[in-house]
Design a protein around this motif. Structure first.
Motif, mmCIF file in Angstrom:
data_model
loop_
_atom_site.group_PDB
_atom_site.id
_atom_site.type_symbol
_atom_site.label_atom_id
_atom_site.label_comp_id
_atom_site.label_asym_id
_atom_site.label_seq_id
_atom_site.Cartn_x
_atom_site.Cartn_y
_atom_site.Cartn_z
ATOM 1 N N TRP A 1 0.813 -1.205 0.000
ATOM 2 C CA TRP A 1 0.000 0.000 0.000
ATOM 3 C C TRP A 1 0.855 1.266 0.000
ATOM 4 C CZ3 TRP A 1 -4.778 0.269 -1.506
ATOM 5 C CH2 TRP A 1 -5.571 -0.880 -1.468
ATOM 6 N N LEU A 2 2.029 1.210 0.598
ATOM 7 C CA LEU A 2 2.932 2.358 0.510
ATOM 8 C C LEU A 2 3.335 2.580 -0.948
ATOM 9 C CD1 LEU A 2 5.282 1.929 3.618
ATOM 10 C CD2 LEU A 2 3.215 3.324 3.406
ATOM 11 N N SER A 3 3.542 1.486 -1.675
ATOM 12 C CA SER A 3 3.878 1.604 -3.095
ATOM 13 C C SER A 3 2.702 2.155 -3.888
ATOM 14 C CB SER A 3 4.296 0.240 -3.652
ATOM 15 O OG SER A 3 5.491 -0.214 -3.032
ATOM 16 N N LEU A 4 1.493 1.725 -3.565
ATOM 17 C CA LEU A 4 0.307 2.257 -4.241
ATOM 18 C C LEU A 4 0.113 3.743 -3.926
ATOM 19 C CD1 LEU A 4 -2.103 -0.757 -3.716
ATOM 20 C CD2 LEU A 4 -1.375 0.146 -5.920
ATOM 21 N N ALA A 5 0.432 4.129 -2.691
ATOM 22 C CA ALA A 5 0.327 5.542 -2.321
ATOM 23 C C ALA A 5 1.283 6.392 -3.143
ATOM 24 C CB ALA A 5 0.604 5.724 -0.826
ATOM 25 N N ALA A 6 2.456 5.847 -3.444
ATOM 26 C CA ALA A 6 3.455 6.573 -4.236
ATOM 27 C C ALA A 6 3.246 6.404 -5.731
ATOM 28 C CB ALA A 6 4.861 6.095 -3.859
ATOM 29 N N GLY A 7 2.363 5.496 -6.118
ATOM 30 C CA GLY A 7 2.122 5.216 -7.527
ATOM 31 C C GLY A 7 0.725 5.624 -7.952
ATOM 32 N N GLU A 8 -0.205 4.677 -7.941
ATOM 33 C CA GLU A 8 -1.561 4.935 -8.437
ATOM 34 C C GLU A 8 -2.255 6.087 -7.718
ATOM 35 O OE1 GLU A 8 -0.804 0.816 -9.991
ATOM 36 O OE2 GLU A 8 -0.194 2.053 -8.290
ATOM 37 N N ILE A 9 -2.075 6.187 -6.399
ATOM 38 C CA ILE A 9 -2.748 7.270 -5.674
ATOM 39 C C ILE A 9 -2.105 8.620 -5.994
ATOM 40 C CG2 ILE A 9 -3.207 8.212 -3.366
ATOM 41 C CD1 ILE A 9 -3.717 5.348 -2.432
ATOM 42 N N ALA A 10 -0.768 8.661 -6.036
ATOM 43 C CA ALA A 10 -0.075 9.918 -6.329
ATOM 44 C C ALA A 10 -0.389 10.425 -7.736
ATOM 45 C CB ALA A 10 1.429 9.733 -6.158
ATOM 46 N N TYR A 11 -0.482 9.507 -8.705
ATOM 47 C CA TYR A 11 -0.719 9.913 -10.091
ATOM 48 C C TYR A 11 -2.195 9.844 -10.476
ATOM 49 C CZ TYR A 11 4.295 9.845 -10.525
ATOM 50 O OH TYR A 11 5.631 10.126 -10.347
ATOM 51 N N GLY A 12 -3.018 9.366 -9.549
ATOM 52 C CA GLY A 12 -4.451 9.310 -9.766
ATOM 53 C C GLY A 12 -5.164 10.398 -8.982
ATOM 54 N N PRO A 13 -5.741 10.079 -7.806
ATOM 55 C CA PRO A 13 -6.490 11.088 -7.050
ATOM 56 C C PRO A 13 -5.672 12.323 -6.673
ATOM 57 C CG PRO A 13 -6.886 8.887 -6.175
ATOM 58 C CD PRO A 13 -5.788 8.757 -7.183
ATOM 59 N N ALA A 14 -4.415 12.126 -6.289
ATOM 60 C CA ALA A 14 -3.598 13.275 -5.882
ATOM 61 C C ALA A 14 -3.349 14.210 -7.057
ATOM 62 C CB ALA A 14 -2.279 12.797 -5.287
ATOM 63 N N ALA A 15 -2.968 13.650 -8.199
ATOM 64 C CA ALA A 15 -2.699 14.480 -9.381
ATOM 65 C C ALA A 15 -3.960 15.185 -9.848
ATOM 66 C CB ALA A 15 -2.125 13.627 -10.508
ATOM 67 N N ALA A 16 -5.101 14.505 -9.810
ATOM 68 C CA ALA A 16 -6.364 15.128 -10.219
ATOM 69 C C ALA A 16 -6.685 16.321 -9.325
ATOM 70 C CB ALA A 16 -7.497 14.104 -10.175
ATOM 71 N N ARG A 17 -6.464 16.173 -8.030
ATOM 72 C CA ARG A 17 -6.715 17.280 -7.091
ATOM 73 C C ARG A 17 -5.776 18.443 -7.354
ATOM 74 N NH1 ARG A 17 -4.207 18.317 -2.084
ATOM 75 N NH2 ARG A 17 -5.450 19.622 -0.662
ATOM 76 N N ILE A 18 -4.505 18.157 -7.541
ATOM 77 C CA ILE A 18 -3.534 19.224 -7.784
ATOM 78 C C ILE A 18 -3.845 19.931 -9.108
ATOM 79 C CG2 ILE A 18 -1.098 19.719 -8.205
ATOM 80 C CD1 ILE A 18 -0.474 17.334 -6.330
ATOM 81 N N ASN A 19 -4.175 19.157 -10.138
ATOM 82 C CA ASN A 19 -4.532 19.758 -11.433
ATOM 83 C C ASN A 19 -5.718 20.713 -11.300
ATOM 84 O OD1 ASN A 19 -2.536 18.397 -12.855
ATOM 85 N ND2 ASN A 19 -3.879 16.743 -13.520
ATOM 86 N N ALA A 20 -6.700 20.295 -10.501
ATOM 87 C CA ALA A 20 -7.928 21.081 -10.376
ATOM 88 C C ALA A 20 -7.753 22.293 -9.478
ATOM 89 C CB ALA A 20 -9.052 20.199 -9.834
ATOM 90 N N ARG A 21 -6.875 22.194 -8.476
ATOM 91 C CA ARG A 21 -6.832 23.239 -7.454
ATOM 92 C C ARG A 21 -5.599 24.124 -7.492
ATOM 93 N NH1 ARG A 21 -8.274 22.245 -1.543
ATOM 94 N NH2 ARG A 21 -8.159 24.502 -1.855
ATOM 95 N N PHE A 22 -4.485 23.595 -8.013
ATOM 96 C CA PHE A 22 -3.238 24.323 -7.830
ATOM 97 C C PHE A 22 -2.483 24.598 -9.133
ATOM 98 C CE2 PHE A 22 -3.981 21.779 -3.923
ATOM 99 C CZ PHE A 22 -4.295 22.825 -3.077
ATOM 100 N N PHE A 23 -2.051 23.562 -9.817
ATOM 101 C CA PHE A 23 -1.266 23.749 -11.035
ATOM 102 C C PHE A 23 -1.304 22.463 -11.852
ATOM 103 C CE2 PHE A 23 1.585 22.445 -7.591
ATOM 104 C CZ PHE A 23 2.193 21.320 -8.127
ATOM 105 N N ASP A 24 -0.848 22.553 -13.087
ATOM 106 C CA ASP A 24 -0.829 21.396 -13.980
ATOM 107 C C ASP A 24 0.348 20.500 -13.624
ATOM 108 O OD1 ASP A 24 -0.891 19.556 -16.001
ATOM 109 O OD2 ASP A 24 -0.698 20.994 -17.637
ATOM 110 N N THR A 25 0.051 19.293 -13.197
ATOM 111 C CA THR A 25 1.098 18.352 -12.818
ATOM 112 C C THR A 25 1.773 17.703 -14.021
ATOM 113 O OG1 THR A 25 -0.436 16.486 -12.718
ATOM 114 C CG2 THR A 25 -0.127 17.771 -10.688
#
Length: 202
Positions: A99-123
């Motif tokens: 799960w630590l690997s998923l947090a650094a992989g799918e979660i970081a480039y999935g939900p986290a990236a979507a949030r950053i794209n929408a709220r802060f800057f283009d990842t």
């Protein structure tokens, strides 16, 4: 005995910072928070703590540690040895690491990236890719939480801490959680932990 000096460098809207801040609170470890926006992270002083200029950084009694997941492992081993936070048995440890690997992989480039794209800057992560990765990891979580309350086993571990913030705040990036009732129940269990502190939405 005097408490060792602990300083957490980060930003309050960062899920990576939040996972460390949350663990410090859950372990009841006193610490000072130092806001470290992008301009600060370019300074020689900050680069002396982390040459990559990334947050969070934890200073603990003279030791500077970078990478949120690495900090979670450090805190569990140093301040909660033998606890459920980071199992000692091979299977439990492997489940947490997954799960630590998923947090650094799918979660970081999935939900986290979507949030950053929408709220802060283009990842640089395309919206369609972030949506696909989010659906993949949320589907996996929904399935596995059908067998247990926590991601890596019968008790809360650092795996849950590593995944929580960006999953809980996924709707900020346009990723709905309506289709994932078990994930939403897991979020509620996380928020009911004694000592829980939320990541602000703004």
């Amino acid at each position: 005995m005097e408490q060792p000096a602990r300083i957490l460098h980060g930003t309050r809207l960062s899920g990576h910072t939040h996972r460390v801040m949350l663990f410090l609170h859950l372990l009841d470890l006193p610490h000072e928070f130092v806001d470290s926006p992008a301009a600060v992270r370019q300074s020689p002083a900050f680069r002396g703590l982390n040459p990559l200029g990334q947050i969070p950084v934890l200073e603990d009694d003279g030791l500077a540690l970078a990478d949120s997941n690495a900090i979670l492992v450090y805190l569990a081993r140093r301040y909660a040895p033998g606890s459920n936070w980071l199992p000692d048995d091979p299977v439990g440890a492997a489940r947490v690491q997954r799960w630590l690997s998923l947090a650094a992989g799918e979660i970081a480039y999935g939900p986290a990236a979507a949030r950053i794209n929408a709220r802060f800057f283009d990842t640089g992560v395309p919206a369609a890719l972030a949506q696909r990765l989010a659906a993949r990891v949320l589907g996996l979580m929904e399935e596995e939480l059908g067998a247990r309350d926590w991601l890596a086993g019968a008790a809360t571990t650092v795996a849950d801490l590593a995944c929580y913030a960006y999953i809980a705040h996924a709707p900020e990036g346009g990723i709905a959680l309506d289709a994932y009732p078990r994930v939403r129940a897991w979020i509620a269990r996380m928020q009911a932990l004694p000592g829980f502190v939320p990541m602000p939405a703004d």
